[in-house]
Design a protein around this motif. Sequence first.
Motif, PDB file in Angstrom:
ATOM      1  N   VAL A  28       0.840  -1.197   0.000  1.00 17.53           N
ATOM      2  CA  VAL A  28       0.000   0.000   0.000  1.00 17.53           C
ATOM      3  C   VAL A  28       0.877   1.250   0.000  1.00 17.53           C
ATOM      4  O   VAL A  28       0.606   2.220  -0.721  1.00 17.53           O
ATOM      5  N   GLN A  29       1.924   1.240   0.788  1.00 19.42           N
ATOM      6  CA  GLN A  29       2.815   2.391   0.867  1.00 19.42           C
ATOM      7  C   GLN A  29       3.500   2.662  -0.480  1.00 19.42           C
ATOM      8  O   GLN A  29       3.755   3.820  -0.838  1.00 19.42           O
ATOM      9  N   ASN A  30       3.771   1.606  -1.226  1.00 20.83           N
ATOM     10  CA  ASN A  30       4.482   1.735  -2.499  1.00 20.83           C
ATOM     11  C   ASN A  30       3.568   1.630  -3.715  1.00 20.83           C
ATOM     12  O   ASN A  30       4.053   1.454  -4.841  1.00 20.83           O
ATOM     13  N   ARG A  31       2.265   1.761  -3.501  1.00 23.07           N
ATOM     14  CA  ARG A  31       1.327   1.574  -4.596  1.00 23.07           C
ATOM     15  C   ARG A  31       1.548   2.575  -5.741  1.00 23.07           C
ATOM     16  O   ARG A  31       1.216   2.289  -6.897  1.00 23.07           O
ATOM     17  N   ARG A  32       2.086   3.751  -5.443  1.00 25.97           N
ATOM     18  CA  ARG A  32       2.354   4.731  -6.490  1.00 25.97           C
ATOM     19  C   ARG A  32       3.657   4.448  -7.220  1.00 25.97           C
ATOM     20  O   ARG A  32       3.800   4.790  -8.397  1.00 25.97           O
ATOM     21  N   ASN A  33       4.605   3.849  -6.521  1.00 30.20           N
ATOM     22  CA  ASN A  33       5.931   3.646  -7.102  1.00 30.20           C
ATOM     23  C   ASN A  33       5.996   2.448  -8.040  1.00 30.20           C
ATOM     24  O   ASN A  33       6.723   2.468  -9.038  1.00 30.20           O
ATOM     25  N   ILE A  34       5.244   1.402  -7.722  1.00 32.84           N
ATOM     26  CA  ILE A  34       5.350   0.158  -8.494  1.00 32.84           C
ATOM     27  C   ILE A  34       5.057   0.379  -9.983  1.00 32.84           C
ATOM     28  O   ILE A  34       5.874   0.009 -10.841  1.00 32.84           O
ATOM     29  N   PRO A  35       3.939   1.012 -10.368  1.00 29.89           N
ATOM     30  CA  PRO A  35       3.661   1.172 -11.807  1.00 29.89           C
ATOM     31  C   PRO A  35       4.632   2.122 -12.506  1.00 29.89           C
ATOM     32  O   PRO A  35       4.765   2.060 -13.742  1.00 29.89           O
ATOM     33  N   ASN A  56      -0.075   9.021 -12.058  1.00 28.51           N
ATOM     34  CA  ASN A  56      -0.939   8.296 -11.120  1.00 28.51           C
ATOM     35  C   ASN A  56      -2.099   9.167 -10.669  1.00 28.51           C
ATOM     36  O   ASN A  56      -1.966  10.386 -10.529  1.00 28.51           O
ATOM     37  N   GLU A  57      -3.231   8.518 -10.410  1.00 29.99           N
ATOM     38  CA  GLU A  57      -4.309   9.101  -9.600  1.00 29.99           C
ATOM     39  C   GLU A  57      -4.278   8.380  -8.255  1.00 29.99           C
ATOM     40  O   GLU A  57      -4.258   7.154  -8.220  1.00 29.99           O
ATOM     41  N   TRP A  58      -4.329   9.124  -7.170  1.00 34.26           N
ATOM     42  CA  TRP A  58      -4.282   8.452  -5.874  1.00 34.26           C
ATOM     43  C   TRP A  58      -4.861   9.387  -4.822  1.00 34.26           C
ATOM     44  O   TRP A  58      -4.977  10.602  -5.011  1.00 34.26           O
ATOM     45  N   MET A  59      -5.229   8.786  -3.702  1.00 38.55           N
ATOM     46  CA  MET A  59      -5.734   9.534  -2.556  1.00 38.55           C
ATOM     47  C   MET A  59      -5.064   9.005  -1.297  1.00 38.55           C
ATOM     48  O   MET A  59      -4.838   7.795  -1.168  1.00 38.55           O
ATOM     49  N   PRO A  60      -4.748   9.891  -0.348  1.00 36.63           N
ATOM     50  CA  PRO A  60      -4.166   9.422   0.920  1.00 36.63           C
ATOM     51  C   PRO A  60      -5.132   8.480   1.640  1.00 36.63           C
ATOM     52  O   PRO A  60      -6.350   8.637   1.570  1.00 36.63           O
ATOM     53  N   THR A  95      -5.855   5.376   1.054  1.00 33.46           N
ATOM     54  CA  THR A  95      -6.512   4.336   0.263  1.00 33.46           C
ATOM     55  C   THR A  95      -5.548   3.178   0.013  1.00 33.46           C
ATOM     56  O   THR A  95      -4.344   3.284   0.245  1.00 33.46           O
ATOM     57  N   ARG A  96      -6.092   2.082  -0.479  1.00 31.16           N
ATOM     58  CA  ARG A  96      -5.279   0.890  -0.748  1.00 31.16           C
ATOM     59  C   ARG A  96      -5.140   0.627  -2.235  1.00 31.16           C
ATOM     60  O   ARG A  96      -4.796  -0.473  -2.645  1.00 31.16           O
ATOM     61  N   HIS A  97      -5.411   1.616  -3.054  1.00 38.72           N
ATOM     62  CA  HIS A  97      -5.310   1.410  -4.491  1.00 38.72           C
ATOM     63  C   HIS A  97      -4.691   2.627  -5.161  1.00 38.72           C
ATOM     64  O   HIS A  97      -4.576   3.698  -4.576  1.00 38.72           O
ATOM     65  N   CYS A  98      -4.304   2.427  -6.403  1.00 39.91           N
ATOM     66  CA  CYS A  98      -3.756   3.508  -7.213  1.00 39.91           C
ATOM     67  C   CYS A  98      -4.184   3.275  -8.653  1.00 39.91           C
ATOM     68  O   CYS A  98      -4.141   2.144  -9.151  1.00 39.91           O
ATOM     69  N   VAL A  99      -4.585   4.336  -9.330  1.00 39.08           N
ATOM     70  CA  VAL A  99      -4.929   4.276 -10.747  1.00 39.08           C
ATOM     71  C   VAL A  99      -3.777   4.892 -11.527  1.00 39.08           C
ATOM     72  O   VAL A  99      -3.416   6.043 -11.294  1.00 39.08           O
ATOM     73  N   SER A 100      -3.211   4.118 -12.422  1.00 44.82           N
ATOM     74  CA  SER A 100      -2.035   4.575 -13.171  1.00 44.82           C
ATOM     75  C   SER A 100      -2.355   4.646 -14.663  1.00 44.82           C
ATOM     76  O   SER A 100      -2.993   3.746 -15.216  1.00 44.82           O
ATOM     77  N   HIS A 101      -1.892   5.714 -15.291  1.00 44.35           N
ATOM     78  CA  HIS A 101      -2.158   5.955 -16.702  1.00 44.35           C
ATOM     79  C   HIS A 101      -0.885   5.732 -17.518  1.00 44.35           C
ATOM     80  O   HIS A 101       0.203   6.133 -17.105  1.00 44.35           O
ATOM     81  N   PHE A 102      -1.065   5.136 -18.707  1.00 46.48           N
ATOM     82  CA  PHE A 102       0.059   4.759 -19.551  1.00 46.48           C
ATOM     83  C   PHE A 102      -0.189   5.191 -20.994  1.00 46.48           C
ATOM     84  O   PHE A 102      -1.338   5.290 -21.444  1.00 46.48           O
TER      85      PHE A 102
END
Length: 270
Positions: free
Chosen positions: A65-72, A81-85, A87-94
């Motif tokens: 969860v802490q690294n959800r933004r970094n992985i993609p 990335n779209e994200w909110m503090p 939360t347990r998910h991240c939406v990533s755009h490619f």
Amino acid sequence: MANLDPKDLSDARDRLLDVATDHFCADADVLGLFVSGSLAAGSFDAYSDIDLRVVVRPERYGWFVQNRRNIPMEWPGFLFNEWMPGTRHCVSHFAPFNKIDIFYLDAAKLMPSPWYRLPVIVLHDPEMIVAGLVEASRELPFTVTADEVDISISKGIAAAHETFRRAKRGELFYAQTLLDELRHHMMLADDWLYERTAETTVLAKFDQRGSADVLQVLGNSYCALEADKILTALSGLVANYRLQVQGLHAHFKPRRPIDNDLAALDIISQ
């Protein structure tokens, strides 16, 4: 505007899913991986995103969860990335125009849910955790609570009131966004009154599943950025929403006086 070929988008989405699958399957802390949403249901098109669920070991859940933004960000074609503090998910755009929504699930806290009986594509399940979860969820029904209806009615009426207020004050851009908020709660009400479950919403967009009268009212409500036209559009929406609110009260019995709700809508009726 970029020329986005549907086949190129679909091919790029397949490649992105392959990259994500390879990444997570190579991690011993990942105990399950599955796709849900329109891809699993077969209702996707070239513009559909990837809904990916990652089941991880309890002791490593916090790390994921802490690294959800970094992985993609390590994958080819990453844009943002779209994200909110919290939360347990991240939406990533490619690139070229793809999106992946990744939810991380703590294996120790997985509970059967009707959401898990919707179509899924299992990509990785060495300990049969996902299979067991799907089986345990198979008979669970979707329900709409009186509190959910209560909240939606409050939000819908408030959006209608605020649209009226902002249009009268000349805050036209804001008024237009509030019309969309009202439309959202009208679509919710239509699904609830016609007992459409999550299966229906996955298989058919609202443009296809909505009732004819609501689709017509919604379609007629899009207007120019002028106060009088916004108020006219609001009036048409409120007339239909009033009927929906009566139906919601009759069907779900929310803990709120129906007379108050109708009076609140009548204040801004034209």
